[in-house]
Design an enzyme around this catalytic site. Structure first.
Site, PDB file in Angstrom:
ATOM      1  N   THR A   1      -6.870  -4.750   0.619  1.00 34.42           N
ATOM      2  CA  THR A   1      -5.670  -5.090   1.395  1.00 34.42           C
ATOM      3  C   THR A   1      -5.872  -6.354   2.209  1.00 34.42           C
ATOM      4  OG1 THR A   1      -5.001  -2.773   1.531  1.00 34.42           O
ATOM      5  CG2 THR A   1      -4.053  -4.262   3.146  1.00 34.42           C
TER       6      THR A   1
ATOM      7  N   ASP B   1      -6.422   4.886  -4.474  1.00 34.61           N
ATOM      8  CA  ASP B   1      -6.335   3.734  -3.577  1.00 34.61           C
ATOM      9  C   ASP B   1      -5.247   2.837  -4.148  1.00 34.61           C
ATOM     10  OD1 ASP B   1      -6.541   1.533  -1.966  1.00 34.61           O
ATOM     11  OD2 ASP B   1      -8.722   1.534  -1.908  1.00 34.61           O
TER      12      ASP B   1
ATOM     13  N   GLU C   1      -5.208   7.128  -0.044  1.00 37.51           N
ATOM     14  CA  GLU C   1      -5.721   6.446   1.146  1.00 37.51           C
ATOM     15  C   GLU C   1      -4.704   6.441   2.283  1.00 37.51           C
ATOM     16  OE1 GLU C   1      -7.507   2.213   2.763  1.00 37.51           O
ATOM     17  OE2 GLU C   1      -6.845   2.343   0.684  1.00 37.51           O
TER      18      GLU C   1
ATOM     19  N   ASP D   1       0.843  -1.206   0.000  1.00 40.16           N
ATOM     20  CA  ASP D   1       0.000   0.000   0.000  1.00 40.16           C
ATOM     21  C   ASP D   1       0.876   1.252   0.000  1.00 40.16           C
ATOM     22  OD1 ASP D   1      -3.062  -0.855   0.996  1.00 40.16           O
ATOM     23  OD2 ASP D   1      -1.518  -2.197   1.741  1.00 40.16           O
TER      24      ASP D   1
ATOM     25  N   GLY E   1     -12.988  -5.765  -2.077  1.00 42.12           N
ATOM     26  CA  GLY E   1     -12.565  -4.646  -2.914  1.00 42.12           C
ATOM     27  C   GLY E   1     -13.672  -4.061  -3.770  1.00 42.12           C
TER      28      GLY E   1
END
Length: 311
Positions: free
Chosen positions: A123, A118, A73, A50, A220
């Site tokens: 995740t 994002d 994010e 991420d 997601g």
């Protein structure tokens, strides 16, 4: 890069290239096996993938379009140091530069645009091995409205002749359509897609009233919208807070470009300006066309809509 190409088209072309590079970073982190998981909140995780993918995306787009507002994010400490040279993407997708820009977007300036990022949607699924659910999302909004978007699947695999292709990048632009795949008509029967891991009584009630023949529970927002575009599901229902603007900006833009519709559970469009709050407090309702969206909207009890609106 030709300066005669409208900035929206150039930015979309750049976002396609950047999303592809971010997807490789996501795969590289997984391959090394050191995910660096941090729990940001209840059932809300962040990994090294991420963080690194976001740094790649924001650094690359900021270098090319310094007047953009970019909202990602993952919070930045501002002390990450220099970005690796091979993370900085400067070449746009050249095919997209020939796209015809809608008339109402031709004179848009960089400072009019808000980009929602994002870097790794899904995740939780990423950490659990549900890798096909993972997407990289870059949404482009003007005047609060998503006008273009990119959904990249790092783990999508297909064969072209004897060559295995890993990863695919799907894009959409208002009035120009979608690219990167061929949209498929919805199933003959009503198939609903919804959350895999964030259910509650309100979510289940909204699903029960749909009279669906099948419910696909996946992770997601990006992946759920891809199921709509691929004809594997008809409607995406999530009657709960939980999603954020960076989860839905790109999927909404791509779905709308393909003739679909994404709103909250009450049928209202979310706004994506720079000053809006980030949570999507009144859930998500999306469908491949207006007819299916209207059907689903009318099935949801007013009581459930009121509960979400008053939370």
């Amino acid at each position: 890069m030709s300066s005669s190409v409208p900035v929206i088209v150039r930015l979309l072309a750049s976002s396609v290239s950047v999303a592809h590079r971010a997807g490789k970073i996501v795969r590289d982190v997984m391959s090394k096996g050191e995910l660096g998981i941090i729990e940001k909140g209840k059932d809300d995780y962040q990994t090294e993938a991420d963080r690194s993918a976001q740094r790649c995306i924001i650094a690359s787009l900021s270098a090319q379009y310094p007047k953009l507002t970019i909202i990602g994010e993952e919070e930045s400490s501002g002390n990450e140091g220099e970005i690796a040279n091979d993370w900085l993407v400067s070449e746009p997708d050249k095919e997209l530069l020939s796209l015809k820009c809608p008339a109402n977007l031709q004179s848009i300036k960089e400072e009019d645009i808000v980009v929602w990022v994002d870097p790794l949607d899904g995740t939780s699924e990423y950490t659990q091995g549900f890798l096909e659910h993972v997407t990289v999302l870059i949404g482009i909004s003007v005047n609060d409205k998503p006008v273009a978007g990119v959904i990249h699947q790092p783990y999508y695999k297909t064969m072209v002749g004897s060559e295995k292709i890993i990863g695919r990048t799907i894009w959409g632009l208002q009035e120009a359509g979608v690219g990167g795949f061929t949209p498929t008509p919805p199933p003959d029967s009503l198939v609903i897609t919804t959350t895999r891991s964030h259910s509650n009584p309100a979510v289940e009630k909204a699903l029960q009233v749909m009279n669906a023949t099948q419910i696909l529970r996946v992770g997601g927002a990006g992946y759920k919208v891809l199921l709509l575009l691929e004809g594997k599901a008809s409607v995406y229902v999530f009657a709960s807070p939980g999603c954020k603007k960076w989860d839905t900006c790109a999927p909404e833009a791509v779905l709308a470009a393909a003739g679909g519709k994404l709103t909250d559970i009450c049928g209202n469009f979310y706004k994506y300006g720079s000053s809006v709050t980030h949570p999507n407090k009144t859930g998500v309702l999306a469908a491949v066309n207006n007819e299916l969206h209207t059907y689903a909207l009318n099935r949801i009890p007013q009581e459930l809509k009121d509960i979400l609106t008053n939370k």
